[in-house]
Design an enzyme around this catalytic site. Structure first.
Site, PDB file in Angstrom:
ATOM      1  N   GLU A  73       0.933  -1.392   0.020  1.00  0.00           N
ATOM      2  CA  GLU A  73       0.120  -0.261  -0.177  1.00  0.00           C
ATOM      3  C   GLU A  73       1.400   1.316   0.037  1.00  0.00           C
ATOM      4  OE1 GLU A  73      -0.653   1.150   4.905  1.00  0.00           O
ATOM      5  OE2 GLU A  73      -2.011   0.140   3.473  1.00  0.00           O
ATOM      6  N   ASP A 126      -6.120  -3.260  -2.159  1.00  0.00           N
ATOM      7  CA  ASP A 126      -6.819  -1.751  -1.799  1.00  0.00           C
ATOM      8  C   ASP A 126      -5.144  -1.688  -2.531  1.00  0.00           C
ATOM      9  OD1 ASP A 126      -5.147  -3.154   0.457  1.00  0.00           O
ATOM     10  OD2 ASP A 126      -4.741  -0.713   0.980  1.00  0.00           O
TER      11      ASP A 126
END
Length: 596
Positions: A73, A126
């Protein structure tokens, strides 16, 4: 062929979506781009580390100060930042590191140790979505001839490959595919948290993380990808979001949900799985982006509830983590929660008053005030600072749709640069009349310029009470020279724009370690006023002066808003913390802190 597809689709996007451009530009907050550039520069200095891989110079994002690990991320956040700030060298170095750690499914392993070994080979959805969008931005830069082709892996092809891999491995389908999903799944199109999960083994009701749901990205994926029904993914996950929001008065959602929208516990979070927590709050930013790009009515509806809740709470009162009934879990603030709440307030249309029991709804906050509050947040750690910058870039208009021009290109910005306003001579305080208040341009504090560390005094701030009726705080000043300081003055600066002329601000001194005097309230510039707190005696070498103060409105009404006050700096701290937002003068010379 794929390169041709993405170029053609972006041209079509540009032709079909120009009607939204004017609305997007109107939503972007006017600001000084130098302020945001400083936040980006500080982020680079704190979190980017050079690493040599396969004889190539790369960059990794150090995501944990203690373990020195890298998360996918963080690598994706850095790639997004580099594209938006037109930093191809930084982008390529980050992309080279990420590319080195692509797993067998073409997605980055989410957890890399400080020595470069892989802790967990699986991907995190994500991060994959953010990284794919960063690659689309890079592809767009190349098409506009702002960037050269990548020497690592082609931007356009890599973006499409990653989007297709997400479709195959991280989107659940009806029936028994993929391996990570439910078997059998009666519906399909849910977002799986990663490519190597086993929902049938561990989560028979399904599990999804709504903060991974990025409807704005998915709409782009649906236009540029050559396989997959991303519109169906958007529709299905909005259904889950709606079901999750309907479970509690706050309209907030938990960190983890079942496919039915119910809270889902995960072993590594325990009870916090059910909180608007370190995962869930990202929902606000992702919805705000969708509303910004596409005027998305479903995003607007969800944001009106989330933004309404935080409007009632008051942005300067937002703390870390909330239960779904609206009660606060902790009493401390973190930039991540303030920044994502600010994104919701900025992105909503009409706030829905929260039916939760909130003692005193705070005064409304404008999108401009939300931006300024985030801009003044203090540096913290990788996650908090990343979401502070993501929120500033969104509210400031830097997150353009891929079919639009970038705000920063070829080292220049197309944003107007705010001119600095010289301080006006001080004059006796008079609250402006209603007519004067309308005619006076609002001058809000901006982020501090780089200020050298004071060699004269150390200034620290501690806040004990912050609400819409009163702020109580303590200031500690230590003489760090080897001689007495004979004429010290603190300056407490407030913004009065939220109140009318008949409710002036009041400063009260509750305790003082020495004798000091308070001045009358005087104008600095625009709606910014200040009090001077002057020490009546000398402060000896290495001695400390501490004073406890409180600010309220004269009528004690619930209209106080300190979010724009310069002294505040945008954070509640139960411990003393160094501040640059309290200017300190010695014999009339500024020796610490800065001015708005």
């Amino acid at each position: 062929m794929r390169h041709t597809i993405i170029i053609a689709v972006l041209v079509l996007l540009s032709m079909s979506l120009n009607t939204v451009n004017a609305q997007m530009n109107e939503r972007a907050i006017d600001h000084n781009p130098d302020d945001v550039e400083r936040v980006w520069s500080a982020w680079q200095e704190r979190y980017l580390e050079p690493v040599t891989l396969d004889g190539r110079n790369t960059l990794r994002v150090v995501s944990d100060a203690q373990t020195q690990v890298t998360f996918s991320e963080g690598q994706a956040y850095g790639m997004l930042f580099a594209t938006l700030f037109d930093e191809q060298e930084i982008f390529d170095s980050l992309w080279a590191y990420a590319h080195h750690y692509l797993n067998r499914n073409g997605l980055m392993s989410w957890h890399i140790a400080s020595d470069g070994s892989i802790i967990d080979v699986g991907a995190a959805t994500d991060a994959d979505m953010d990284m794919a969008m960063a690659l689309i931005y890079a592809c767009r830069r190349q098409q506009l001839e702002q960037w050269q082709e990548s020497s690592i892996a082609p931007y356009c092809d890599s973006a499409l490959s990653m989007i297709n891999s997400m479709w195959v491995y991280e989107i659940d389908k009806q029936g028994n595919q993929p391996d990570a999903g439910l078997k059998p799944n009666p519906q399909g199109y849910e977002i799986i948290p990663g490519d190597l999960w086993c929902l049938s083994c561990d989560y028979p009701n399904g599990i999804t993380n709504l903060s991974y749901f990025a409807p704005a990205y998915l709409q782009v994926f649906n236009q540029v990808a050559d396989e997959g029904d991303w519109q169906a993914v958007i529709d299905r996950n909005y259904d889950i979001l709606n079901q999750a929001q309907a479970t509690a008065c706050s309209g907030l959602v938990p960190n983890w949900n079942t496919y039915a929208g119910d809270p889902q516990e995960v072993s590594w979070q325990g009870e916090t799985s059910f909180y608007w927590g370190w995962d869930a709050a990202r929902v606000a930013w992702r919805l705000a982006l969708s509303n910004y790009w596409y005027d998305d009515t479903r995003a607007t509806t969800a944001l009106n509830t989330i933004g309404g809740f935080f409007t009632d709470i008051g942005l300067n009162n937002v703390v870390a983590e909330y239960r779904l009934d609206g009660t606060a879990v902790n009493n401390y603030r973190k930039s991540y929660f303030t920044a994502t709440a600010a994104s919701a307030i900025w992105g909503m249309e009409t706030p829905v008053a929260s039916p939760c029991e909130i003692a005193r709804p705070a005064p409304p906050i404008t999108p401009d005030q939300a931006f300024q509050t985030v801009l003044r947040l203090r540096e913290d750690d990788y996650y908090n600072d990343s979401w502070r910058l993501l929120s500033l870039l969104l509210m400031g208009g830097y997150f353009t749709r891929p079919d639009q021009d970038f705000v920063i290109a070829n080292g220049a910005t197309n944003l107007p640069v705010a001119e600095s306003v010289p301080p006006t001579p001080t004059q006796p305080f008079t609250e402006p009349t209603a007519t004067e208040a309308v005619a006076t341009a609002v001058t809000e504090p901006t982020a501090l310029p780089d200020i050298a560390v004071s060699q004269v005094v150390d200034v620290q701030l501690k806040t004990s009470v912050v609400n819409n009726q009163q702020a109580q705080f303590q200031i500690r000043v230590q003489n760090i020279t080897n001689q007495d300081l004979n004429d010290l003055t603190l300056r407490i600066m407030v913004n009065t724009q939220e109140v009318s002329s008949n409710t002036p601000h009041v400063l009260t001194k509750y305790w003082d370690s020495s004798d000091s005097s308070l001045s009358a309230l005087e104008r600095y510039q625009g709606d910014i006023y200040y009090w001077d707190v002057s020490l009546d005696s000398a402060l000896g070498s290495n001695q400390t002066w501490e004073v406890h103060l409180g600010i309220n409105l004269e009528d004690w009404s619930s209209n106080l808003d300190i979010a724009n006050d310069w002294w505040y700096g945008g954070i509640v701290s139960q411990d003393f913390a160094t501040t640059q937002f309290i200017p300190v003068y010695n014999q009339g010379e500024l020796v610490a802190g800065g001015l708005p």
